[in-house]
Motif scaffolding. Structure first.
Motif, PDB file in Angstrom:
ATOM      1  N   ILE A  71       0.880  -1.172   0.000  1.00 22.02           N
ATOM      2  CA  ILE A  71       0.000   0.000   0.000  1.00 22.02           C
ATOM      3  C   ILE A  71       0.911   1.213   0.000  1.00 22.02           C
ATOM      4  O   ILE A  71       1.833   1.309   0.808  1.00 22.02           O
ATOM      5  CB  ILE A  71      -0.907   0.025   1.243  1.00 22.02           C
ATOM      6  N   THR A 114      -1.385  -1.041  -4.159  1.00 21.43           N
ATOM      7  CA  THR A 114      -2.572  -0.196  -4.061  1.00 21.43           C
ATOM      8  C   THR A 114      -2.111   1.202  -3.671  1.00 21.43           C
ATOM      9  O   THR A 114      -1.331   1.361  -2.726  1.00 21.43           O
ATOM     10  CB  THR A 114      -3.527  -0.745  -2.975  1.00 21.43           C
ATOM     11  N   HIS A 115      -2.603   2.197  -4.369  1.00 24.12           N
ATOM     12  CA  HIS A 115      -2.154   3.575  -4.150  1.00 24.12           C
ATOM     13  C   HIS A 115      -3.294   4.412  -3.598  1.00 24.12           C
ATOM     14  O   HIS A 115      -4.433   4.325  -4.060  1.00 24.12           O
ATOM     15  CB  HIS A 115      -1.614   4.150  -5.461  1.00 24.12           C
ATOM     16  N   ARG A 116      -2.964   5.231  -2.584  1.00 22.26           N
ATOM     17  CA  ARG A 116      -3.931   6.122  -1.946  1.00 22.26           C
ATOM     18  C   ARG A 116      -3.356   7.533  -1.967  1.00 22.26           C
ATOM     19  O   ARG A 116      -2.155   7.707  -1.743  1.00 22.26           O
ATOM     20  CB  ARG A 116      -4.205   5.677  -0.513  1.00 22.26           C
ATOM     21  N   LEU A 141      -9.287   9.334  -9.148  1.00 21.36           N
ATOM     22  CA  LEU A 141      -9.921   8.107  -8.676  1.00 21.36           C
ATOM     23  C   LEU A 141      -9.771   6.952  -9.663  1.00 21.36           C
ATOM     24  O   LEU A 141      -9.940   5.792  -9.297  1.00 21.36           O
ATOM     25  CB  LEU A 141     -11.397   8.359  -8.369  1.00 21.36           C
ATOM     26  N   ALA A 158      -6.907   4.351  -5.096  1.00 19.91           N
ATOM     27  CA  ALA A 158      -8.013   3.665  -4.439  1.00 19.91           C
ATOM     28  C   ALA A 158      -8.821   4.620  -3.568  1.00 19.91           C
ATOM     29  O   ALA A 158     -10.003   4.376  -3.313  1.00 19.91           O
ATOM     30  CB  ALA A 158      -7.490   2.503  -3.599  1.00 19.91           C
ATOM     31  N   SER A 159      -8.187   5.691  -3.097  1.00 22.20           N
ATOM     32  CA  SER A 159      -8.889   6.719  -2.326  1.00 22.20           C
ATOM     33  C   SER A 159      -8.216   8.054  -2.583  1.00 22.20           C
ATOM     34  O   SER A 159      -7.025   8.119  -2.882  1.00 22.20           O
ATOM     35  CB  SER A 159      -8.883   6.395  -0.827  1.00 22.20           C
TER      36      SER A 159
END
Length: 197
Positions: free
Chosen positions: A46, A71-73, A97, A101-102
């Motif tokens: 992440i 996963t990238h935020r 988006l 992911a957020s």
């Protein structure tokens, strides 16, 4: 605990920042930062991006981020088009988006019993050489919660806010143009901040 990484202020596509960092071209600058990310990240990683992702040709650079493992935020920075401080920032939310992911202006993360605030902006302190802090309306209120932040482009990794709250700078300028693991960043709370649980 998942494999968590952080970075801020890569400024992909930003010719002025690339030159300031000693690169002849923005392409070389971006290639180094993206290669450093590919070396660190795994499919289960992440990665929290604390703002100022890309400027010049920013839409063309977002797919390069989408191609990275993990996963990238995103916690938005003042140079990210979707930040609400930018006119019509809301109209760019979908662009981000599609990759992250957020997308938010602040977030929190708990690690080793400490709840951290994640923000592009520190509680206080700005780019070295600036007499006054900018974007005050978008800075979080300092209630004593340790913060992981970007924005300053400082080489310093740790500071205390005016109220004495620990601030850990995870901008790539302070970490050799590489992302930093959550574990390594948060250990500064104990080594520099003399924090005890």
């Amino acid at each position: 605990m998942p494999d968590v990484w952080l970075l801020s202020d890569p400024h992909l596509g930003h010719a002025h920042v690339a030159a300031t960092r000693g690169f002849d071209t923005v392409e070389e600058h971006d290639r180094v930062i993206l290669a450093n990310l590919r070396r660190a990240l795994r499919p289960h990683s992440i990665c929290w991006w604390l703002g100022d992702v890309a400027l010049g040709g920013w839409r063309d650079r977002l797919p390069q981020i989408a191609a990275l493992p993990g996963t990238h935020r995103l916690v938005l920075g003042n140079h990210d088009r979707a930040h609400p401080l930018n006119p019509n920032g809301h109209s760019h939310q979908r662009d981000y988006l599609d990759v992250f992911a957020s997308v938010s202006t602040v977030a929190t993360i708990r690690y080793e019993g400490v709840e951290w605030l994640l923000s592009h902006f520190p509680y206080d302190g700005d780019t070295p050489g600036r007499a006054e802090d900018r974007h005050l309306a978008w800075r979080p209120r300092d209630l004593g919660q340790p913060i992981l932040h970007g924005h300053t482009h400082s080489l310093d990794r740790f500071s205390l806010s005016m109220a004495g709250t620990p601030q850990v700078h995870i901008g790539v300028d302070a970490w050799g143009l590489k992302p930093v693991s959550l574990h390594e960043a948060t250990q500064l709370l104990y080594t520099e901040g003399k924090w005890t649980l």
